[in-house]
Design an enzyme around this catalytic site. Structure first.
Site, mmCIF file in Angstrom:
data_model
loop_
_atom_site.group_PDB
_atom_site.id
_atom_site.type_symbol
_atom_site.label_atom_id
_atom_site.label_comp_id
_atom_site.label_asym_id
_atom_site.label_seq_id
_atom_site.Cartn_x
_atom_site.Cartn_y
_atom_site.Cartn_z
ATOM 1 N N LYS A 282 -4.815 11.538 -18.116
ATOM 2 C CA LYS A 282 -4.872 12.270 -19.378
ATOM 3 C C LYS A 282 -3.608 12.048 -20.206
ATOM 4 O O LYS A 282 -3.417 10.975 -20.734
ATOM 5 C CB LYS A 282 -5.136 13.750 -19.095
ATOM 6 C CG LYS A 282 -6.332 13.995 -18.156
ATOM 7 C CD LYS A 282 -7.672 13.650 -18.811
ATOM 8 C CE LYS A 282 -8.830 13.542 -17.822
ATOM 9 N NZ LYS A 282 -9.134 14.726 -17.050
ATOM 10 N N TYR B 203 -12.163 22.564 -12.617
ATOM 11 C CA TYR B 203 -12.798 21.305 -13.034
ATOM 12 C C TYR B 203 -14.042 21.056 -12.164
ATOM 13 O O TYR B 203 -13.982 21.185 -10.935
ATOM 14 C CB TYR B 203 -11.747 20.217 -12.831
ATOM 15 C CG TYR B 203 -12.141 18.805 -13.149
ATOM 16 C CD1 TYR B 203 -12.490 18.422 -14.440
ATOM 17 C CD2 TYR B 203 -12.123 17.824 -12.157
ATOM 18 C CE1 TYR B 203 -12.813 17.116 -14.726
ATOM 19 C CE2 TYR B 203 -12.440 16.510 -12.436
ATOM 20 C CZ TYR B 203 -12.797 16.168 -13.722
ATOM 21 O OH TYR B 203 -13.113 14.866 -13.999
ATOM 22 N N ARG C 207 0.812 -1.210 0.000
ATOM 23 C CA ARG C 207 0.000 0.000 0.000
ATOM 24 C C ARG C 207 0.852 1.270 0.000
ATOM 25 O O ARG C 207 0.431 2.327 -0.480
ATOM 26 C CB ARG C 207 -0.926 -0.002 1.225
ATOM 27 C CG ARG C 207 -2.062 0.994 1.136
ATOM 28 C CD ARG C 207 -3.002 0.878 2.318
ATOM 29 N NE ARG C 207 -2.339 1.184 3.557
ATOM 30 C CZ ARG C 207 -2.456 0.469 4.680
ATOM 31 N NH1 ARG C 207 -3.226 -0.589 4.708
ATOM 32 N NH2 ARG C 207 -1.806 0.805 5.769
ATOM 33 N N ASP D 56 -3.939 22.699 -10.526
ATOM 34 C CA ASP D 56 -4.274 21.575 -11.401
ATOM 35 C C ASP D 56 -3.574 21.872 -12.733
ATOM 36 O O ASP D 56 -3.994 22.742 -13.494
ATOM 37 C CB ASP D 56 -5.796 21.494 -11.567
ATOM 38 C CG ASP D 56 -6.225 20.296 -12.399
ATOM 39 O OD1 ASP D 56 -5.441 19.848 -13.255
ATOM 40 O OD2 ASP D 56 -7.361 19.825 -12.203
HETATM 41 C C1 LIG Z 1 -10.010 14.791 -15.842
HETATM 42 C C2 LIG Z 1 -9.551 15.907 -14.999
HETATM 43 C C3 LIG Z 1 -9.352 15.721 -13.641
HETATM 44 C C4 LIG Z 1 -9.703 14.441 -12.924
HETATM 45 O O1 LIG Z 1 -8.899 13.383 -13.324
HETATM 46 P P1 LIG Z 1 -9.425 11.858 -13.175
HETATM 47 O O2 LIG Z 1 -8.183 11.092 -13.384
HETATM 48 O O3 LIG Z 1 -10.479 11.690 -14.233
HETATM 49 O O4 LIG Z 1 -9.990 11.730 -11.810
HETATM 50 C C5 LIG Z 1 -8.855 16.783 -12.919
HETATM 51 N N1 LIG Z 1 -8.596 17.959 -13.493
HETATM 52 C C6 LIG Z 1 -8.781 18.179 -14.800
HETATM 53 C C7 LIG Z 1 -8.462 19.507 -15.371
HETATM 54 C C8 LIG Z 1 -9.277 17.160 -15.602
HETATM 55 O O5 LIG Z 1 -9.500 17.400 -16.890
#
Ligand SMILES: *Cc1c(COP(=O)(O)O)cnc(C)c1O
Length: 391
Positions: A208, A113, A60, A183
């Site tokens: 992403k 987001y 973990r 982010d």
């Molecule tokens: C998709 C996304 C997230 C969340 O990511 P996940 O891996 O889908 O939880 C956070 N911030 C932005 C800008 C995103 O496009």
């Protein structure tokens, strides 16, 4: 091209970061360690491992596969340490929970987001943290309160792509003693290095571009010192970890991030330039375009643009937009982005409170994939003909 902090270029660093071949019989890739239990040769070794708190002690807390990925991401972010978590959203929520206490105040960018916003409005509020939203281009200084402990940024913003003056927000927060989080998913650590712009915590949805193949969910948090320790401790207390197979996929994706991102960015630019000239299109939203309000800031702080941008159409009926999108051959209709395939998403009205959205036409989010740009343009061309035909 995007140069790293040190002597080598990021394109070189990304190929070699986090490699530990000598520990794995010389294999080029770090093997996938499926494990919960790690056996120690003696009581002394077990006691020592427990005391130092690092290394491979229990599944973990990370396997050699996890550590290879975390080390590579931290190296690209240009400092501190990285922890990977089961999704991008969990990377955001764990960071906020780790850095804020009951009674604290959070400044959250209005263009964040959607699920980030939902978390602030529900669970974080229940935990006793109050959130104030601020417009992405606003001077935050008069919003900082005595109990403001954190400022969260996302640049460019989700769906509408407004840029933020990252160094200005970071400096104001730092002077106030508040921690800053961003982010950074759109730019990836290749095109923006938030830590070098004064930000304390850089967050990625690895799902992403780093993953890059639409086959895994993961998030990453990079920070230094006590800030990192608090986030890591929160993740450990909640018992969260990313699986070793996903870490291996993410490492594989990371190795080819630089050329993929270059291609995504080039194709997005080609599509954006083509769309700008179309009569069905009112505006293209991308800081990489010279007419964009965020272009100067983007040029100053970023070394590239990825493949995600927005398109505002001239006012049209829902049926016309559906006719356009339903018939697309290469652009898939679905959530997420950053994979090899092109995607399009109709964006419903954004929930924002501080930043009025002036456009009344339909908004589309486009992710330029790795297909040939001419094929993508032909696809969009036929789609716009359907849009007009259905009107
Ligand atoms: C998709 C996304 C997230 C969340 O990511 P996940 O891996 O889908 O939880 C956070 N911030 C932005 C800008 C995103 O496009």
């Amino acid at each position: 091209m995007s140069k790293g902090r040190g002597k080598e270029a990021d394109e070189t660093r990304i190929v070699h970061a986090g490699k530990g071949g000598e520990r794995h019989h010389g294999t080029v890739t770090t093997p996938v360690y499926h494990t919960s239990t790690v056996l120690f040769p003696s009581v002394a070794a077990l006691t020592e491992a427990k005391k130092s708190g690092g290394g491979v002690t229990y599944g973990r807390k990370g396997t050699p596969t996890t550590f290879a990925l975390q080390d590579a991401i931290a190296e690209l972010e240009g400092g501190g340490a990285c922890i990977v978590l089961p999704s991008g959203l969990s990377a955001i929520t764990i960071s906020l929970v780790g850095l804020l206490d009951s009674g604290d105040h959070l400044l959250m960018v209005d263009t964040a987001y959607g699920p980030t916003r939902r978390f602030c409005d529900s669970l974080l509020r229940t935990l006793g943290v109050e959130t104030t939203y601020y417009a992405p281009n606003r001077d935050i200084r008069d919003l900082l309160r005595a109990n403001t402990r954190a400022v969260f940024l996302e640049s460019p913003g989700s769906f509408t792509f407004e840029m933020q003056d990252i160094p200005a927000v970071a400096a104001a927060a730092r002077e106030h003693g508040a921690v800053t989080l961003i982010d950074n998913t759109w730019a990836t650590p290749l095109y923006c290095k938030p830590l070098s712009l004064g930000i304390d915590v850089s967050i990625q949805s690895v799902t992403k571009y780093i993953g890059g193949h639409s086959d895994l969910m993961m998030g990453a948090v990079t920070a230094a010192g006590d800030t990192f320790d608090r986030v890591q401790s929160t993740a450990f207390q909640l018992g969260l970890c990313a699986g070793p197979d996903d870490c291996s996929l993410a490492l594989r994706g990371l190795r080819t991030l630089a050329p993929r991102l270059q291609q995504h960015g080039r194709t997005a630019r080609t599509l954006a330039d083509w769309l700008v000239d179309r009569s069905e299109v009112r505006r293209v939203l991308s800081p990489a375009l010279a007419h964009d309000p965020g272009h100067a800031i983007w040029k100053r702080d970023y070394t590239g643009a990825s493949g995600l941008f927005g398109v505002v159409l001239e006012p049209a009926s829902d049926e016309s937009v559906a006719a356009m999108l339903d018939g697309l051959r290469y652009f898939g209709l679905g959530y997420s982005w950053g994979g090899f395939e092109s995607l399009v998403l109709p964006v419903a009205r954004r929930r924002r409170t501080e930043t009025p959205w002036p456009e009344d036409g339909p908004l589309l989010r486009i992710h330029a994939g790795l297909e040939d740009p001419d094929d993508l343009i032909a696809d969009l061309d036929a789609g716009l003909a359907r849009l007009s035909g259905a009107a």
